[in-house]
Design a protein around this motif. Structure first.
Motif, short mmCIF file in Angstrom:
data_model
loop_
_atom_site.label_atom_id
_atom_site.label_comp_id
_atom_site.label_asym_id
_atom_site.label_seq_id
_atom_site.Cartn_x
_atom_site.Cartn_y
_atom_site.Cartn_z
N MET A 1 -4.66 -2.64 16.72
CA MET A 1 -4.71 -3.84 15.89
C MET A 1 -4.01 -3.62 14.56
O MET A 1 -3.27 -4.46 14.08
N ALA A 2 -4.23 -2.44 13.96
CA ALA A 2 -3.67 -2.17 12.64
C ALA A 2 -2.15 -2.24 12.66
O ALA A 2 -1.52 -2.82 11.79
N ASP A 3 -1.55 -1.62 13.71
CA ASP A 3 -0.10 -1.61 13.79
C ASP A 3 0.44 -3.03 13.93
O ASP A 3 1.42 -3.40 13.29
N SER A 4 -0.19 -3.83 14.82
CA SER A 4 0.26 -5.19 15.04
C SER A 4 0.13 -6.02 13.77
O SER A 4 1.03 -6.76 13.39
N PHE A 5 -1.00 -5.89 13.08
CA PHE A 5 -1.25 -6.61 11.84
C PHE A 5 -0.18 -6.27 10.81
O PHE A 5 0.46 -7.16 10.24
N ALA A 6 0.02 -4.99 10.56
CA ALA A 6 0.98 -4.56 9.55
C ALA A 6 2.41 -4.92 9.94
O ALA A 6 3.19 -5.38 9.10
N ASP A 7 2.76 -4.75 11.21
CA ASP A 7 4.12 -5.04 11.65
C ASP A 7 4.47 -6.52 11.47
O ASP A 7 5.55 -6.86 11.00
N ARG A 8 3.54 -7.39 11.87
CA ARG A 8 3.81 -8.82 11.72
C ARG A 8 3.89 -9.22 10.25
O ARG A 8 4.72 -10.04 9.86
N LEU A 9 3.05 -8.63 9.45
CA LEU A 9 3.04 -8.93 8.02
C LEU A 9 4.35 -8.46 7.38
O LEU A 9 4.95 -9.18 6.56
N LEU A 10 4.79 -7.27 7.71
CA LEU A 10 6.04 -6.75 7.14
C LEU A 10 7.25 -7.56 7.59
O LEU A 10 8.20 -7.77 6.82
N HIS A 11 7.23 -8.00 8.84
CA HIS A 11 8.34 -8.82 9.34
C HIS A 11 8.40 -10.13 8.56
O HIS A 11 9.49 -10.59 8.17
N TYR B 1 7.26 -10.54 5.49
CA TYR B 1 7.63 -10.19 4.11
C TYR B 1 9.13 -10.01 3.97
O TYR B 1 9.73 -10.44 2.97
N ASP B 2 9.75 -9.39 4.95
CA ASP B 2 11.20 -9.17 4.88
C ASP B 2 11.96 -10.49 4.74
O ASP B 2 13.02 -10.55 4.09
N ARG B 3 11.43 -11.54 5.30
CA ARG B 3 12.12 -12.84 5.27
C ARG B 3 11.61 -13.77 4.16
O ARG B 3 12.39 -14.57 3.63
N HIS B 4 10.34 -13.67 3.83
CA HIS B 4 9.75 -14.68 2.96
C HIS B 4 9.05 -14.13 1.71
O HIS B 4 8.64 -14.90 0.85
N GLY B 5 8.90 -12.82 1.61
CA GLY B 5 8.14 -12.25 0.50
C GLY B 5 8.90 -12.24 -0.81
O GLY B 5 10.09 -12.56 -0.87
N ARG B 6 8.19 -11.84 -1.87
CA ARG B 6 8.79 -11.76 -3.20
C ARG B 6 9.34 -10.36 -3.42
O ARG B 6 8.58 -9.39 -3.43
N ILE C 1 -1.11 1.52 -7.78
CA ILE C 1 -0.19 2.45 -8.46
C ILE C 1 0.32 3.50 -7.48
O ILE C 1 1.52 3.79 -7.42
N LEU C 2 -0.58 4.06 -6.69
CA LEU C 2 -0.17 5.09 -5.73
C LEU C 2 0.83 4.53 -4.72
O LEU C 2 1.85 5.15 -4.42
N ALA C 3 0.51 3.34 -4.19
CA ALA C 3 1.37 2.76 -3.15
C ALA C 3 2.68 2.24 -3.72
O ALA C 3 3.76 2.54 -3.20
N GLN C 4 2.60 1.47 -4.82
CA GLN C 4 3.78 0.82 -5.34
C GLN C 4 4.72 1.78 -6.08
O GLN C 4 5.93 1.64 -6.02
N ALA C 5 4.14 2.73 -6.81
CA ALA C 5 4.97 3.63 -7.62
C ALA C 5 5.37 4.88 -6.87
O ALA C 5 6.49 5.38 -7.04
N ARG D 1 6.15 2.37 4.98
CA ARG D 1 6.44 1.18 4.20
C ARG D 1 5.19 0.65 3.45
O ARG D 1 4.98 -0.55 3.35
N VAL D 2 4.40 1.56 2.94
CA VAL D 2 3.16 1.13 2.27
C VAL D 2 3.46 0.34 1.00
O VAL D 2 2.71 -0.58 0.63
N ARG D 3 4.57 0.66 0.33
CA ARG D 3 4.94 -0.10 -0.86
C ARG D 3 5.19 -1.56 -0.50
O ARG D 3 4.67 -2.48 -1.16
N ASP D 4 5.96 -1.78 0.56
CA ASP D 4 6.24 -3.16 0.98
C ASP D 4 4.98 -3.83 1.52
O ASP D 4 4.76 -5.02 1.30
N TYR D 5 4.16 -3.08 2.24
CA TYR D 5 2.95 -3.66 2.82
C TYR D 5 2.01 -4.19 1.75
O TYR D 5 1.47 -5.29 1.87
#
Length: 355
Positions: free
Chosen positions: A1-11, A13-18, A124-128, A175-179
């Motif tokens: 479930m985790a992989d599917s959740f994160a993968d769909r969210l990242l996909h 984000y690549d098209r619509h995220g900030r 901070i850990l993830a983004q920086a 891709r934790v920064r993007d996630y």
């Protein structure tokens, strides 16, 4: 479930995220940290100009650590929740003194800094640093509460613990920064508090609340409690040189450490203000000119503010300048850390018709 959740969210984000927010540029722990603190209780559109001005004045943690507190509060004026600004500087001083000016790369050490909690440390850990760490801000809570149909108000320990479990479960290693940006963006842009755009959500197919047609039920609301009502006179005392008397508020509590106008007990009538100013401040003043009152709402009460303007005829030395009181021209006062309503009173005193 985790992989599917994160993968769909990242996909998504690549098209619509900030991808072009100010703190994404020249990204480092300091810039991420300041943005995270500003974004607490405040929307991105509001934060952006404050962040840019703050970075221009305090470009690094050393500059923030050594700055006068009035300067820090002045650059925070209007963002509210002013304890955040005071804690920000305390934490900056700790980073300089205890960590040699470099933000630590461990959750425990980050959380030891004033004003940094579990989610901010993780951001901070993830983004920086790109280190896997689960975040749980308000947007993320809403996404996870709906996706898993977790009932109850997130302020309750039982509910919060369930949300943290799910946040940890879904956070990927890659891709934790993007996630972390993606799940915040989803909450802010799609999975909104009211009228969520479920038809645009990449998680719709597995969202439990959506399947049941119950997105409005999640997350649960905070139990409502009526806010008490308080009142005060706020006195604009002006001398013949056009200077205004300001008082610094105590370091803790409402508007802690900011400069404000002298206040008088609301039990005084308008015809008693002259006498009250003489008795409490040693000032001989003209008759008061009343300005339309207004209500300012804090997180836990409403404050009814009744402003009055008086001209000082003499006795100024009874309240000479000192650490907690200053006579300042308006342009000087506006350079200090002022609560937003006080700034408005000093710049637009005629915003409402005189009573």
């Amino acid at each position: 479930m985790a992989d599917s959740f994160a993968d769909r969210l990242l996909h998504w984000y690549d098209r619509h995220g900030r991808h072009d927010l100010p703190w994404h540029h020249n990204r480092n722990a300091y810039r991420v940290w300041v943005s995270e603190i500003m974004l607490q209780q405040t929307q991105v559109a509001t934060v952006i100009p404050y962040f840019e001005a703050f970075m221009a004045r305090f470009p690094n943690v050393q500059a923030l650590a050594r700055a006068p507190v009035d300067d820090v509060l002045s650059h925070w004026s209007g963002l509210g929740y002013y304890a955040r600004a005071r804690n920000l500087q305390k934490a900056a001083q700790s980073v300089v003194e205890e960590f040699g000016g470099e933000f630590p790369q461990s959750q425990e050490q980050l959380e030891s800094l004033t004003g940094i909690g579990r989610s901010t440390a993780a951001a901070i850990l993830a983004q920086a640093y790109g280190i896997r760490a689960a975040i749980l801000d308000g947007n993320v809570k809403r996404v996870l509460a709906r996706y898993h149909a977790i009932p109850g108000w997130p302020g309750q320990t039982r509910v919060l613990n369930q949300l943290w479990e799910r946040a940890e479960e879904h956070t990927p290693v890659q891709r934790v920064r993007d996630y972390t940006q993606a799940i915040m963006d989803l909450g802010a842009m799609v999975c909104t508090r009211s009228r969520p755009a479920c038809e645009s959500c990449p998680l719709q197919q597995d969202c439990t609340a959506y399947a049941a047609g119950e997105t409005a039920l999640y997350p649960g609301s905070k139990p409502k409690k009526a806010k008490p009502e308080k009142s005060t006179w706020m006195i604009i005392l002006e001398d013949h040189d056009g200077r205004i008397l300001l008082e610094r508020r105590p370091p803790s509590g409402i508007w802690g450490g900011l400069w404000s106008l002298p206040e008088l007990d609301p039990a005084f009538g308008a015809d008693e203000l002259q006498e009250a100013c003489e008795r409490h401040l040693g000032l001989d003043c003209s008759e008061p000119e009343l300005i339309s009152g207004f209500r300012h709402t804090f997180s836990h009460y409403h404050l009814h503010i009744q402003p009055a303007r008086l001209t000082v005829a003499g006795g100024k030395n009874a309240v000479a300048d000192r650490d907690n009181r200053k006579w300042l021209h308006r342009h000087e006062a506006l350079g200090l850390g002022l609560p937003a309503p006080i700034r408005t009173l000093l710049t637009e005193p005629e915003q409402a018709a005189l009573l």
